[in-house]
Scaffold this motif. Structure first.
Motif, mmCIF file in Angstrom:
data_model
loop_
_atom_site.group_PDB
_atom_site.id
_atom_site.type_symbol
_atom_site.label_atom_id
_atom_site.label_comp_id
_atom_site.label_asym_id
_atom_site.label_seq_id
_atom_site.Cartn_x
_atom_site.Cartn_y
_atom_site.Cartn_z
ATOM 1 N N THR A 77 0.821 -1.218 0.000
ATOM 2 C CA THR A 77 0.000 0.000 0.000
ATOM 3 C C THR A 77 0.853 1.265 0.000
ATOM 4 O OG1 THR A 77 -0.153 -0.080 2.417
ATOM 5 C CG2 THR A 77 -1.915 -1.152 1.165
ATOM 6 N N GLY A 78 2.149 1.124 -0.052
ATOM 7 C CA GLY A 78 3.063 2.258 -0.075
ATOM 8 C C GLY A 78 4.476 1.761 0.107
ATOM 9 N N LEU A 79 5.401 2.678 0.282
ATOM 10 C CA LEU A 79 6.801 2.345 0.520
ATOM 11 C C LEU A 79 7.264 3.045 1.789
ATOM 12 C CD1 LEU A 79 8.261 2.765 -3.100
ATOM 13 C CD2 LEU A 79 7.593 0.631 -1.971
ATOM 14 N N LEU A 80 8.099 2.357 2.559
ATOM 15 C CA LEU A 80 8.649 2.925 3.781
ATOM 16 C C LEU A 80 10.142 3.156 3.611
ATOM 17 C CD1 LEU A 80 6.785 0.720 6.427
ATOM 18 C CD2 LEU A 80 6.275 3.077 5.780
ATOM 19 N N CYS A 81 10.635 4.232 4.227
ATOM 20 C CA CYS A 81 12.051 4.579 4.125
ATOM 21 C C CYS A 81 12.593 4.915 5.505
ATOM 22 C CB CYS A 81 12.239 5.770 3.185
ATOM 23 S SG CYS A 81 11.469 7.308 3.784
ATOM 24 N N LYS A 82 13.904 4.879 5.632
ATOM 25 C CA LYS A 82 14.541 5.359 6.844
ATOM 26 C C LYS A 82 14.535 6.886 6.783
ATOM 27 C CE LYS A 82 17.532 1.287 7.014
ATOM 28 N NZ LYS A 82 18.938 0.784 6.931
ATOM 29 N N PRO A 83 13.823 7.547 7.663
ATOM 30 C CA PRO A 83 13.552 8.977 7.477
ATOM 31 C C PRO A 83 14.771 9.890 7.547
ATOM 32 C CG PRO A 83 12.770 8.228 9.613
ATOM 33 C CD PRO A 83 13.151 7.009 8.855
ATOM 34 N N THR A 84 15.835 9.454 8.221
ATOM 35 C CA THR A 84 17.027 10.293 8.327
ATOM 36 C C THR A 84 18.159 9.784 7.445
ATOM 37 O OG1 THR A 84 17.788 9.046 10.265
ATOM 38 C CG2 THR A 84 16.444 11.012 10.677
ATOM 39 N N ASP A 85 17.848 8.955 6.480
ATOM 40 C CA ASP A 85 18.837 8.371 5.572
ATOM 41 C C ASP A 85 18.494 8.778 4.148
ATOM 42 O OD1 ASP A 85 20.487 6.809 3.988
ATOM 43 O OD2 ASP A 85 20.287 5.019 5.235
#
Length: 373
Positions: free
Chosen positions: A317-325
């Motif tokens: 349903t979406g993509l997740l990322c490391k927010p500070t990377d």
């Protein structure tokens, strides 16, 4: 039912944040379903009743007194609630975390605290020291609540150690207007626009998104980056946007745009005409902005923190990322740009998830049960 909300609520034309968006959406839907709603909020320019339709708004002037100001505001709120209750009996009063600290309770009214993410929550989540004054207010407020609801399982779990164990607690997600935020016909353009919507503050991650874009922009010359939202100033008074622009090479500047704040009603078109939305926030409680993207059937790349997995199933349903990377954000963007068929499937599944779990009508039924006790 007669429901009273206490919290920040902007004047017409002013930027709408997460809490005020929740109040506005819920209030309008309650009125449409035959209920009465009153909102008690603050204003520097208006005192008293601002409107009576479609729901009532009463403004308290937040005078800048150093002493007893919290007590004065709560006393005025209590006076208005008591007068209202005598004419139109109130079923429930709802506030954010610290809203009950100084507010006297009226017999026969159910007092509910909704955990939108208070001082203690964000201090713990961002590993910052808790300040004694707002911490004390939230703890005292929790003691007076008749029920507590978290807008995500994560925010409830993180706040639970500070809540008395005898308090009824449950999770009710924020909702989204799936009629307003819905898929629209996309007009083909020469660009694949990447969009960020939110306040320009460090914890929302605009700097890391900008770095990510610069890492892949030369490989994808048809991409552009757009920022929508309110600019802020750092401690020295410098515009946060200006500090970001200073890191942009001259040849990339024409592909990066800052549009400032826009009315919420314009966001469906902005979201739908984008290639994707990227919100690499370091922490949220249950962001309505994320739900708006899903409801539009659009690709969302969001920070993998807090309640992210309650909203997004990575690759589904979406993509997740490391927010500070920045490199990881760039990697998720690169994958999306290179896999259009998979992205289209994600968009369709995002819309289905929003309608099934986050539609306002669905959430309202759960809230009515909460307010009824």
């Amino acid at each position: 039912m007669h429901i009273c909300f206490i919290g920040e609520f902007p004047h017409q034309g002013q930027p709408v944040g997460g809490i005020s968006m929740y109040i506005r959406n819920t209030a309008n839907l309650l009125v449409e379903n035959g209920h009465r709603v009153t909102v008690l909020s603050f204003s520097e320019t208006v005192f008293g009743w601002e409107q009576q339709s479609p729901f009532a708004i009463y403004r308290v002037h937040p005078k800048k007194w150093k002493l007893l100001n919290f007590w004065r505001i709560a006393h005025e709120q209590h006076r208005v609630l008591k007068a209202l209750h005598a004419v139109h009996p109130i079923d429930a009063v709802e506030t954010p975390e610290s809203g009950l600290c100084f507010l006297p309770k009226i017999s026969g009214i159910r007092y509910v605290i909704r955990l939108h993410g208070g001082h203690m929550f964000f201090a713990r989540a961002l590993r910052q020291p808790m300040k004694s004054w707002p911490t004390w207010q939230e703890i005292q407020s929790f003691k007076k609540a008749d029920a507590i609801v978290g807008v995500s399982a994560y925010v409830l779990a993180e706040t639970k150690p500070f809540i008395p164990t005898d308090k009824p607690m449950q999770v009710i997600f924020n909702g989204v207007n799936v009629q307003l935020f819905s898929p629209q016909h996309q007009v083909p353009t020469a660009y694949r626009d990447i969009v960020f919507v939110g306040w320009l503050v460090p914890k929302k991650g605009p700097a890391f998104l900008l770095q990510a874009f610069l890492q892949l922009a030369k490989d994808f010359p048809d991409t552009r980056l757009h920022f929508y939202g309110r600019d802020t100033n750092d401690e020295s008074g410098q515009s946060y946007w200006e500090s970001l622009v200073q890191t942009v090479p001259t040849d990339m500047a024409p592909r990066i745009f800052f549009h400032g704040n826009v009315p919420n009603e314009q966001l469906p078109q902005i979201i739908n005409t984008a290639f994707c939305c990227v919100y690499p926030s370091q922490m949220e409680a249950m962001p309505v902005a994320w739900l708006e993207v899903l409801a539009c059937g659009q690709l969302l790349i969001a920070g993998d923190a807090g309640p992210a997995k309650e909203i997004i199933q990575h690759g589904h349903t979406g993509l997740l990322c490391k927010p500070t990377d920045a490199a990881d954000i760039a990697g998720q963007l690169r994958w999306a740009l290179q896999h259009p068929e998979e992205v289209q499937q994600i968009r369709e599944q995002a819309r289905q998830t929003a309608v099934q779990y986050f539609a306002l009508d669905t959430v309202l039924l759960q809230n009515l049960q909460l307010w009824q006790g």
